[in-house]
Motif scaffolding. Structure first.
Motif, PDB file in Angstrom:
ATOM      1  N   ALA A  70       0.484  37.345  45.891  1.00 13.07           N
ATOM      2  CA  ALA A  70      -0.424  38.583  45.672  1.00 13.07           C
ATOM      3  C   ALA A  70       0.009  39.112  44.394  1.00 13.07           C
ATOM      4  CB  ALA A  70       0.085  39.538  46.846  1.00 13.07           C
ATOM      5  N   ALA A  71       1.203  39.009  43.819  1.00 10.50           N
ATOM      6  CA  ALA A  71       1.553  39.483  42.444  1.00 10.50           C
ATOM      7  C   ALA A  71       0.951  38.622  41.463  1.00 10.50           C
ATOM      8  CB  ALA A  71       3.049  39.589  42.424  1.00 10.50           C
ATOM      9  N   ALA A  72       1.162  37.173  41.661  1.00  9.26           N
ATOM     10  CA  ALA A  72       0.488  36.490  40.705  1.00  9.26           C
ATOM     11  C   ALA A  72      -1.179  36.448  40.577  1.00  9.26           C
ATOM     12  CB  ALA A  72       0.701  34.821  41.263  1.00  9.26           C
ATOM     13  N   SER A  73      -1.721  36.631  41.770  1.00 10.57           N
ATOM     14  CA  SER A  73      -3.142  36.894  41.720  1.00 10.57           C
ATOM     15  C   SER A  73      -3.637  38.252  41.156  1.00 10.57           C
ATOM     16  CB  SER A  73      -3.554  37.232  43.260  1.00 10.57           C
ATOM     17  OG  SER A  73      -4.966  37.292  43.458  1.00 10.57           O
ATOM     18  N   ALA A  74      -2.843  39.219  41.343  1.00  9.07           N
ATOM     19  CA  ALA A  74      -3.196  40.473  40.514  1.00  9.07           C
ATOM     20  C   ALA A  74      -2.988  40.517  39.223  1.00  9.07           C
ATOM     21  CB  ALA A  74      -1.960  41.624  40.953  1.00  9.07           C
ATOM     22  N   THR A  75      -2.042  39.875  38.581  1.00 12.08           N
ATOM     23  CA  THR A  75      -1.797  39.628  37.337  1.00 12.08           C
ATOM     24  C   THR A  75      -2.754  38.927  36.602  1.00 12.08           C
ATOM     25  OG1 THR A  75       0.780  39.503  37.609  1.00 12.08           O
ATOM     26  CG2 THR A  75      -0.005  38.529  35.501  1.00 12.08           C
ATOM     27  N   ALA A  76      -3.233  37.643  37.119  1.00  9.43           N
ATOM     28  CA  ALA A  76      -4.287  36.846  36.766  1.00  9.43           C
ATOM     29  C   ALA A  76      -5.471  37.789  36.738  1.00  9.43           C
ATOM     30  CB  ALA A  76      -4.675  35.607  37.681  1.00  9.43           C
ATOM     31  N   THR A  77      -5.695  38.621  37.500  1.00 13.43           N
ATOM     32  CA  THR A  77      -7.150  39.462  37.298  1.00 13.43           C
ATOM     33  C   THR A  77      -6.821  40.501  36.544  1.00 13.43           C
ATOM     34  OG1 THR A  77      -7.513  39.265  39.871  1.00 13.43           O
ATOM     35  CG2 THR A  77      -8.507  40.839  38.679  1.00 13.43           C
ATOM     36  N   LEU A  78      -5.696  40.890  36.162  1.00 11.57           N
ATOM     37  CA  LEU A  78      -5.611  41.910  35.063  1.00 11.57           C
ATOM     38  C   LEU A  78      -5.503  41.389  33.558  1.00 11.57           C
ATOM     39  CD1 LEU A  78      -2.639  44.302  36.456  1.00 11.57           C
ATOM     40  CD2 LEU A  78      -4.951  44.905  35.992  1.00 11.57           C
ATOM     41  N   LEU A  79      -5.193  40.113  33.660  1.00 15.92           N
ATOM     42  CA  LEU A  79      -5.102  39.423  32.286  1.00 15.92           C
ATOM     43  C   LEU A  79      -6.558  38.750  31.766  1.00 15.92           C
ATOM     44  CD1 LEU A  79      -1.415  37.918  32.279  1.00 15.92           C
ATOM     45  CD2 LEU A  79      -2.334  39.839  31.196  1.00 15.92           C
ATOM     46  N   GLY A  80      -7.524  38.825  32.789  1.00 14.35           N
ATOM     47  CA  GLY A  80      -8.707  38.127  32.625  1.00 14.35           C
ATOM     48  C   GLY A  80      -8.924  36.901  32.987  1.00 14.35           C
ATOM     49  N   GLY A  81      -8.013  36.631  34.108  1.00 11.88           N
ATOM     50  CA  GLY A  81      -7.975  35.079  34.834  1.00 11.88           C
ATOM     51  C   GLY A  81      -9.078  34.726  35.484  1.00 11.88           C
ATOM     52  N   ALA A  82     -10.206  35.705  35.812  1.00 10.80           N
ATOM     53  CA  ALA A  82     -11.694  35.134  36.356  1.00 10.80           C
ATOM     54  C   ALA A  82     -12.110  34.250  35.433  1.00 10.80           C
ATOM     55  CB  ALA A  82     -12.287  36.461  36.479  1.00 10.80           C
ATOM     56  N   ALA A  83     -12.825  33.250  35.996  1.00 10.25           N
ATOM     57  CA  ALA A  83     -13.581  32.362  35.136  1.00 10.25           C
ATOM     58  C   ALA A  83     -14.651  32.814  34.481  1.00 10.25           C
ATOM     59  CB  ALA A  83     -13.983  31.277  36.153  1.00 10.25           C
ATOM     60  N   ALA A  84     -14.719  32.640  33.175  1.00  8.93           N
ATOM     61  CA  ALA A  84     -15.729  32.917  32.199  1.00  8.93           C
ATOM     62  C   ALA A  84     -16.726  32.122  32.371  1.00  8.93           C
ATOM     63  CB  ALA A  84     -15.321  33.045  30.908  1.00  8.93           C
ATOM     64  N   PRO A  85     -18.157  32.417  32.250  1.00 15.41           N
ATOM     65  CA  PRO A  85     -19.062  31.477  32.271  1.00 15.41           C
ATOM     66  C   PRO A  85     -19.089  30.637  30.899  1.00 15.41           C
ATOM     67  CG  PRO A  85     -19.907  33.566  31.782  1.00 15.41           C
ATOM     68  CD  PRO A  85     -18.465  33.766  32.249  1.00 15.41           C
ATOM     69  N   ALA A  86     -19.560  29.423  31.272  1.00 13.20           N
ATOM     70  CA  ALA A  86     -19.513  28.240  30.196  1.00 13.20           C
ATOM     71  C   ALA A  86     -20.560  28.886  28.884  1.00 13.20           C
ATOM     72  CB  ALA A  86     -20.150  26.953  30.488  1.00 13.20           C
ATOM     73  N   GLN A  87     -20.272  28.864  27.676  1.00 12.58           N
ATOM     74  CA  GLN A  87     -20.945  29.269  26.754  1.00 12.58           C
ATOM     75  C   GLN A  87     -21.749  27.752  25.971  1.00 12.58           C
ATOM     76  OE1 GLN A  87     -21.003  32.187  25.165  1.00 12.58           O
ATOM     77  NE2 GLN A  87     -19.578  32.798  26.965  1.00 12.58           N
ATOM     78  N   ALA A  88     -22.943  28.335  25.661  1.00  7.18           N
ATOM     79  CA  ALA A  88     -23.799  27.249  25.266  1.00  7.18           C
ATOM     80  C   ALA A  88     -23.841  27.123  23.665  1.00  7.18           C
ATOM     81  CB  ALA A  88     -25.289  27.407  25.740  1.00  7.18           C
ATOM     82  N   ALA A  89     -23.962  26.191  22.873  1.00  8.38           N
ATOM     83  CA  ALA A  89     -24.111  26.268  21.523  1.00  8.38           C
ATOM     84  C   ALA A  89     -25.636  26.388  21.276  1.00  8.38           C
ATOM     85  CB  ALA A  89     -23.795  24.680  21.066  1.00  8.38           C
ATOM     86  N   THR A  90     -26.016  27.243  20.209  1.00 10.25           N
ATOM     87  CA  THR A  90     -27.542  27.335  20.017  1.00 10.25           C
ATOM     88  C   THR A  90     -27.844  26.161  19.236  1.00 10.25           C
ATOM     89  OG1 THR A  90     -26.872  29.693  20.217  1.00 10.25           O
ATOM     90  CG2 THR A  90     -28.928  28.890  18.996  1.00 10.25           C
ATOM     91  N   GLY A  91     -29.013  25.559  19.403  1.00  9.07           N
ATOM     92  CA  GLY A  91     -29.529  24.433  18.920  1.00  9.07           C
ATOM     93  C   GLY A  91     -29.758  23.347  19.718  1.00  9.07           C
TER      94      GLY A  91
ATOM     95  N   TYR B 175     -30.955  17.269  23.521  1.00  9.51           N
ATOM     96  CA  TYR B 175     -29.984  18.125  24.141  1.00  9.51           C
ATOM     97  C   TYR B 175     -29.996  19.669  23.626  1.00  9.51           C
ATOM     98  CZ  TYR B 175     -28.253  13.386  25.336  1.00  9.51           C
ATOM     99  OH  TYR B 175     -28.107  12.151  25.841  1.00  9.51           O
ATOM    100  N   GLU B 176     -31.020  20.402  24.546  1.00 11.68           N
ATOM    101  CA  GLU B 176     -31.252  21.800  24.066  1.00 11.68           C
ATOM    102  C   GLU B 176     -30.002  22.678  24.431  1.00 11.68           C
ATOM    103  OE1 GLU B 176     -33.537  24.122  22.011  1.00 11.68           O
ATOM    104  OE2 GLU B 176     -34.318  22.324  22.484  1.00 11.68           O
ATOM    105  N   ASN B 177     -29.438  23.500  23.528  1.00 11.75           N
ATOM    106  CA  ASN B 177     -28.332  24.256  23.713  1.00 11.75           C
ATOM    107  C   ASN B 177     -27.316  23.803  24.490  1.00 11.75           C
ATOM    108  OD1 ASN B 177     -29.873  26.375  22.319  1.00 11.75           O
ATOM    109  ND2 ASN B 177     -30.823  26.977  24.217  1.00 11.75           N
TER     110      ASN B 177
END
Length: 112
Positions: free
Chosen positions: A11-32, A47-49
């Motif tokens: 539970a402590a590890a899960s809370a720490t990951a959430t506070l530190l931004g451990g949620a998966a960020a969506p993949a970024q796309a290159a423009t072009g 291959y568009e973006n």
């Protein structure tokens, strides 16, 4: 007695990951676009973006890759983005935005 300790640690590890931004960020796309020329008898592969960090297999008869994105493209000599290709003195297979290079159909590429 041991189970509550393990539960508390998890539970402590899960809370720490959430506070530190451990949620998966969506993949970024290159423009072009990343454009691959194979032969005169085939249309260009475009291959568009392309998603950053995603490995793309090159078409079987690939000959030239043009990086028309705002990110660096890394070319690999094998499928699965293994073994960086040595291109124009670049040991990591990098192709800067606005540049192109020769490739082989057994290769792959990834945008960073």
């Amino acid at each position: 007695m041991r189970r509550p300790v393990i539960t508390a640690v998890l539970a402590a590890a899960s809370a720490t990951a959430t506070l530190l931004g451990g949620a998966a960020a969506p993949a970024q796309a290159a423009t072009g676009r990343v454009v691959v020329f194979s032969t005169e008898l085939q249309p260009l592969d475009v291959y568009e973006n392309p998603q950053q960090g995603t490995c793309y297999k090159l078409p079987p008869f690939s000959h030239l890759l043009d990086n028309l994105t705002d990110s660096t493209v890394h070319v690999y000599a094998a499928p699965g983005c293994l073994f960086p290709a040595a291109l124009n003195g670049s040991l990591d297979g990098s192709v800067k935005p606005g540049f192109g290079n020769h490739v082989i159909g057994t290769g792959s590429f990834k945008v960073y």
